[in-house]
Motif scaffolding. Structure first.
Motif, mmCIF file in Angstrom:
data_model
loop_
_atom_site.group_PDB
_atom_site.id
_atom_site.type_symbol
_atom_site.label_atom_id
_atom_site.label_comp_id
_atom_site.label_asym_id
_atom_site.label_seq_id
_atom_site.Cartn_x
_atom_site.Cartn_y
_atom_site.Cartn_z
ATOM 1 N N UNK A 92 32.778 29.110 38.309
ATOM 2 C CA UNK A 92 32.003 29.368 39.527
ATOM 3 C C UNK A 92 32.644 30.493 40.318
ATOM 4 N N UNK A 93 33.983 30.450 40.413
ATOM 5 C CA UNK A 93 34.676 31.474 41.189
ATOM 6 C C UNK A 93 34.455 32.843 40.566
ATOM 7 N N UNK A 94 34.586 32.903 39.227
ATOM 8 C CA UNK A 94 34.393 34.191 38.559
ATOM 9 C C UNK A 94 32.977 34.706 38.766
ATOM 10 N N UNK A 95 32.005 33.798 38.602
ATOM 11 C CA UNK A 95 30.620 34.203 38.796
ATOM 12 C C UNK A 95 30.388 34.705 40.202
ATOM 13 N N UNK A 96 30.971 34.005 41.170
ATOM 14 C CA UNK A 96 30.778 34.383 42.570
ATOM 15 C C UNK A 96 31.383 35.757 42.837
ATOM 16 N N UNK A 97 32.610 35.963 42.311
ATOM 17 C CA UNK A 97 33.263 37.262 42.510
ATOM 18 C C UNK A 97 32.397 38.362 41.917
ATOM 19 N N UNK A 98 31.910 38.102 40.701
ATOM 20 C CA UNK A 98 31.079 39.093 40.032
ATOM 21 C C UNK A 98 29.852 39.412 40.870
ATOM 22 N N UNK A 99 29.188 38.353 41.372
ATOM 23 C CA UNK A 99 27.973 38.568 42.174
ATOM 24 C C UNK A 99 28.296 39.333 43.449
ATOM 25 N N UNK A 100 29.428 39.010 44.071
ATOM 26 C CA UNK A 100 29.788 39.685 45.311
ATOM 27 C C UNK A 100 30.012 41.175 45.074
ATOM 28 N N UNK A 101 30.765 41.474 43.995
ATOM 29 C CA UNK A 101 31.034 42.875 43.708
ATOM 30 C C UNK A 101 29.727 43.604 43.418
ATOM 31 N N UNK A 102 28.877 42.976 42.615
ATOM 32 C CA UNK A 102 27.585 43.598 42.301
ATOM 33 C C UNK A 102 26.784 43.805 43.575
ATOM 34 N N UNK A 103 26.786 42.778 44.420
ATOM 35 C CA UNK A 103 26.029 42.865 45.663
ATOM 36 C C UNK A 103 26.571 43.953 46.572
ATOM 37 N N UNK A 104 27.858 44.230 46.454
ATOM 38 C CA UNK A 104 28.423 45.297 47.276
ATOM 39 C C UNK A 104 28.068 46.665 46.718
ATOM 40 N N UNK A 105 28.180 46.809 45.390
ATOM 41 C CA UNK A 105 28.068 48.144 44.813
ATOM 42 C C UNK A 105 26.612 48.562 44.607
ATOM 43 N N UNK A 106 25.811 47.653 44.045
ATOM 44 C CA UNK A 106 24.473 48.076 43.618
ATOM 45 C C UNK A 106 23.634 48.681 44.740
ATOM 46 N N UNK A 107 23.616 48.101 45.956
ATOM 47 C CA UNK A 107 22.799 48.740 47.001
ATOM 48 C C UNK A 107 23.310 50.121 47.372
ATOM 49 N N UNK A 108 24.587 50.375 47.094
ATOM 50 C CA UNK A 108 25.143 51.670 47.467
ATOM 51 C C UNK A 108 25.117 52.661 46.324
ATOM 52 N N UNK A 109 24.732 52.177 45.150
ATOM 53 C CA UNK A 109 24.714 53.068 43.994
ATOM 54 C C UNK A 109 23.505 53.993 44.113
ATOM 55 N N UNK A 120 19.931 61.912 43.636
ATOM 56 C CA UNK A 120 20.625 61.011 44.552
ATOM 57 C C UNK A 120 22.123 61.172 44.345
ATOM 58 N N UNK A 121 22.876 61.134 45.420
ATOM 59 C CA UNK A 121 24.318 61.348 45.296
ATOM 60 C C UNK A 121 25.073 60.187 45.924
ATOM 61 N N UNK A 122 26.338 60.074 45.528
ATOM 62 C CA UNK A 122 27.201 59.051 46.109
ATOM 63 C C UNK A 122 27.539 59.459 47.536
ATOM 64 N N UNK A 123 27.225 58.610 48.488
ATOM 65 C CA UNK A 123 27.603 58.945 49.852
ATOM 66 C C UNK A 123 28.539 57.896 50.432
ATOM 67 N N UNK A 124 28.245 56.619 50.159
ATOM 68 C CA UNK A 124 29.010 55.590 50.850
ATOM 69 C C UNK A 124 30.255 55.154 50.099
ATOM 70 N N UNK A 125 30.206 55.219 48.772
ATOM 71 C CA UNK A 125 31.397 54.825 48.012
ATOM 72 C C UNK A 125 31.709 55.926 47.025
ATOM 73 N N UNK A 126 32.953 55.952 46.605
ATOM 74 C CA UNK A 126 33.313 56.996 45.648
ATOM 75 C C UNK A 126 32.854 56.568 44.259
ATOM 76 N N UNK A 127 32.494 57.517 43.407
ATOM 77 C CA UNK A 127 31.967 57.184 42.087
ATOM 78 C C UNK A 127 32.927 56.331 41.272
ATOM 79 N N UNK A 128 34.220 56.619 41.358
ATOM 80 C CA UNK A 128 35.178 55.868 40.546
ATOM 81 C C UNK A 128 35.141 54.389 40.926
ATOM 82 N N UNK A 129 35.121 54.119 42.217
ATOM 83 C CA UNK A 129 35.062 52.725 42.668
ATOM 84 C C UNK A 129 33.809 52.057 42.126
#
Lengths: 350, 515
Positions: free
Chosen positions: B129-146, B178-187
């Motif tokens: 559950x913890x791994x899944x949650x972490x994964x979802x959180x990271x995805x939720x953070x990155x995908x809207x900014x991608x 579309x370009x990266x504005x909010x996060x760096x591409x590597x991140x």
């Protein structure tokens, strides 16, 4: 069986009944309206809640009728919305076009519901399982198409829907809503009691046996066709009754009630409540209607997305529905509750 | 000989009846009408067949009535449309999708890993559950900014004519990368990769058989590496690839659209089977309900992403020629000019709709038939349709075949969607009506019978088209002066009635075998 034992057996039902009878007045009190005002059908929050409750009762009646063929007898029918739509449209046409009185209309609906059950019954001995689902889907979609066709537009209103049905004044949902509420409640409770009686009767037992294993039921010497027909007839009558109430209550009967989507609604309701548990139809109808209502109000268009998601989640994680899971786990839930009261102890079960 | 006739009695009777009906139909209309209606029926039949065959393969082997098949057909059509109209969005989506998938490609590694790690019971329950949650959180953070090219869908609800005009003027794509504005591409890239690995690890821990010793196969590493390369190439050369795709000839673009739609359909199907349907094999009715729910969700997803307007996929130039030499009078002429229409027996036949689609249907029919009859996979499928448990007992990994068949079936539906899009257009409802057709076709032909699916589809297509045609002409009722003109809604009713009648006489369909 003595009278006291009936009351003792149906204690939950009685409590629900009393609560539902008091509900309009309690809501009225919260709203600051006196019971007299509620009694006189003054508009207010209570009247709105009554309307929602009537819709829930009609849905519950409809879901009950699906539960008896799908949950109890094990017939997967995709044409169930036709049962409902026949009742709804016949009521509308009889009152609007033929100018019949309410009892006569009810008589027509009753006869028609029996006739259509026999029509579905005609295909029963030939097809089983998925094929039965497809054939019923076929019959129902022909009915849907006929209703939608422009040739019958003067009677059914084609794709706009049947509207302009003048309901007798003494039962009109606008002015006498409280009366309508009580009538719907009484109908629902009496049908529920009838169903409980049916399920616990020898006939109902055979129906359950057909669900579990039809060949074995046949081996035991039962002509399963008659039992399936009996369940279908009962179901058809109840669904038509729900359609009858629907037409009286709603200002417009949309042709969607004949579509596959409405059958799926019934499936969803009894899935939420619990397949094969009659109370599940109540619980499911309440959850479904309130969820639908709340989602449409706060989220808007994408409500059916959430509905679909709820559906999938229920299938995956709560397959026996709310009532079914409660029955299965009530001992464990009580136990877990007690241990929770004692001390927090996560590994108490499983 | 006698035996042969007796065995195929139903088929022979059906063919005779079809021939008779076609003969009767030919009496009532002009020859050109007849030819066009016949071809149109075959085209509708082919599209129906693409959906029905996948459905029947899935039902035959897995016993799953995939009621979401029509929705998947629609999703395929929309994906194909997007590839043709906005290749830049597809290029933008390529990198994140490949990265998210790459973690799951390492499937074999995770059980190995978890067997090495010793954990307490409580920790073991908590970790997935913890791994899944972490994964979802990271995805939720990155995908809207991608950065993914977002565009107003409404602009594209237009006719193919204006579309091809725009394409010819070079104004089709106002490309604003579309370009990266909010996060760096590597991140973003590393975050997506990690999220996918965490997610896959968490999911693998949910499984009961995490303790078994698994040899890590080199295949999974190759898959992982390939996905990574795809992601990186897609990332590094995003702009130039987009420009190349935009500048591409519409024929090639259409081909790419077909491939992308089929691949994503297959991927979606495989994912659906592996995650949602697999837990429910012991409860068949619930699978049915699950697919019903998925179908509702799918329609809403399409509405959320592409909205409600109706689109038309532009036809590839190969079938879209116009000019003085058109309509072509014979095939050599057509080949020279690529006319959109061709004159056959005095009738103007649209080449794409009425000749190309039936040919593709035929090709698919034959290739799937070859797959079923002549390959090892087909042998397993056929054996599995007959007796699944026996095949399992023989040591064949039926589960993997299940996933493959599901992916194949959904891929076929998506193919049907892409092919149908230029002729019928795209709408939110295209899936439902076609799925009803496919269901009827299967019920007529026999639910699990592959040739039956073809026969039923062609029957449904022909009957619908002929009734539509007669609806325009009008049917003279015998012995009266009345000319009966069936209104368009009666078209589906006619095929449904046919289905009910056939099912009542032959409950297993025309070619289905008795159970």
């Amino acid at each position: 069986m003595t009278r006291t034992s009936i009351f003792a057996k149906n204690r939950g039902l009685l409590i629900t009944l009393v609560l539902l009878v008091l509900l309009p007045f309690i809501v009225g009190l919260f709203d600051g309206a006196s019971p007299v005002a509620v009694w006189n059908n003054l508009s207010g929050n209570s009247k709105f809640i009554q309307g929602l409750a009537i819709e829930i009762f009609i849905l519950a009646l409809y879901a009950l009728s699906y539960d008896v063929i799908f949950g109890i007898t094990g017939l997967l029918s995709f044409g169930h919305s036709m049962f409902f739509a026949v009742g709804a449209y016949l009521t509308g046409i009889a009152i609007k076009t033929l100018d019949l009185s309410l009892p006569a209309t009810f008589g027509i609906v009753f006869v028609a519901s029996i006739v259509q059950a026999v029509l579905f019954g005609l295909v029963l001995p030939r097809v089983r399982g998925i094929t039965f689902a497809l054939v019923t889907l076929g019959i129902a979609s022909v009915f849907h198409i006929v209703i939608m066709s422009t040739e019958l537009g003067t009677y059914t209103g084609a794709d706009v829907g049947l509207q302009g049905v003048i309901v007798p004044e003494w039962i009109s949902p606008a002015n006498e809503r409280l009366r309508f509420y009580f009538i719907a409640l009484v109908v629902l409770i009496s049908i529920y009691l009838l169903y409980q009686r049916f399920v616990n009767s020898p006939t109902g037992r055979v129906c359950t046996a057909i669900r579990e294993n039809e060949s074995r039921a046949q081996m035991l010497g039962y002509n399963t066709f008659y039992f399936k027909l009996a369940a279908l007839t009962l179901s058809s009558f109840t669904a038509a009754l729900a359609g009858f109430l629907h037409t009286l209550y709603q200002p417009i009967v949309s042709p969607n009630v004949a579509g596959l989507g409405f059958t799926v609604t019934a499936l969803l309701i009894i899935l939420i409540g619990g397949v094969g548990t009659l109370q599940g139809a109540f619980v499911g109808a309440i959850v479904y209607r309130l969820l639908d209502f709340g989602l449409r109000r706060y989220i808007g268009e994408s409500a059916s997305f959430i509905n679909g998601a709820v559906y999938v989640l229920f299938v995956l994680f709560i397959p026996f529905g709310i009532v079914g899971t409660w029955r299965l786990r009530s001992f464990q839930i009580k136990q877990g509750w007690e241990s929770l009261l004692k001390a927090f102890h996560p590994d108490s079960h499983q | 000989m006698n035996m042969l006739i007796r065995k195929n009695l139903v088929l022979i009777i059906t063919l005779v009846v079809i021939a008779f009906m076609l003969g009767v139909a030919a009496q009532g209309m002009d020859r050109q009408d007849f030819v066009i209606t016949l071809l149109r029926g075959l085209a509708v039949g082919s599209i129906t067949f693409l959906v029905a065959s996948g459905f029947s393969l899935i039902f035959g082997l897995l016993d799953v009535l995939n009621l979401a098949h029509g929705t998947l057909f629609m999703i395929g059509a929309y994906i194909g449309w997007t590839v043709i109209v906005r290749p830049d969005t597809i290029m933008d989506l390529l990198t994140p999708l490949a990265l998210i998938l790459s973690g799951f490609a390492l499937g074999d590694l995770y059980p190995h890993l978890s067997s090495r790690i010793r954990l307490g019971l409580r920790m073991k329950r908590f970790l997935p559950w913890a791994l899944g949650l972490v994964s979802l959180l990271v995805l939720g953070f990155i995908l809207p900014r991608y950065p993914i090219a977002i565009w107003n869908v409404e602009n594209y609800s237009q006719s193919p004519v204006t579309f091809s005009f725009m394409a010819s003027q070079g104004t089709r794509l106002p490309v604003q990368p579309a370009t990266f504005t909010e996060i760096s591409p590597a991140v973003a890239l590393i975050g997506l990769l990690l999220a996918s690995m965490f997610g896959a690890f968490g999911l693998s821990l949910f499984g009961k058989d995490a303790q078994r010793t698994v040899r890590i196969s080199w295949k999974s590493f190759i898959g992982f590496a390939a996905l990574l390369v795809v992601a990186l190439v897609g990332f590094a050369y995003n702009d130039s690839l987009t420009n190349a795709l935009t500048a591409l000839n519409s024929n090639w673009l259409f081909l790419i659209a077909v491939i992308v739609a089929m691949a994503s359909g297959a991927g979606l199907g495989g994912l659906m089977e592996a995650t949602l349907i697999r837990p429910l094999y012991s409860r068949p009715i619930y699978q049915l309900m699950l697919t019903l729910g998925l179908s509702a969700i799918g329609i809403e997803m399409v509405r959320a992403v592409w909205g409600r307007p109706e689109f038309v996929t532009p036809k590839p130039d190969f079938f879209n020629g116009t000019g003085g030499a058109c309509p072509a009078t014979n095939f050599a002429d057509w080949w020279a000019n690529h006319c959109s229409t061709i004159l056959l027996w005095e009738g103007r036949v649209r080449v794409y709709n009425e000749i190309f689609i039936p040919i593709v249907g035929l090709v698919v029919l034959i290739s799937i038939w070859v797959l079923l009859q002549r390959t090892r996979l087909g042998m397993i499928i056929r054996a599995g349709v007959q007796d699944r448990e026996m095949v399992e007992a023989l040591g064949i990994n039926v589960r993997r075949v299940f996933t493959m068949v599901f992916a194949l079936g959904v891929g076929l539906a998506a193919l049907g969607g892409v092919l149908a899009a230029p002729s019928t257009g795209l709408s939110n409802f295209m899936g439902e009506s076609l799925f009803l057709n496919a269901l009827i076709a299967l019920a007529i032909g026999g639910l699990t019978n592959y040739p039956g699916a073809a026969l039923g589809s062609v029957l449904v297509g022909l009957i619908q088209q002929f009734i539509i045609k007669y609806g325009q002409i009008g049917i003279p009722v015998p012995f009266t002066e009345i000319v009966f003109k069936p209104s368009p809604p009666l078209v589906p009713a006619s095929t449904v009635l046919l289905m009910v009648i056939i099912l009542l006489i032959l409950p297993n369909g025309l070619l289905g075998k008795k159970e």
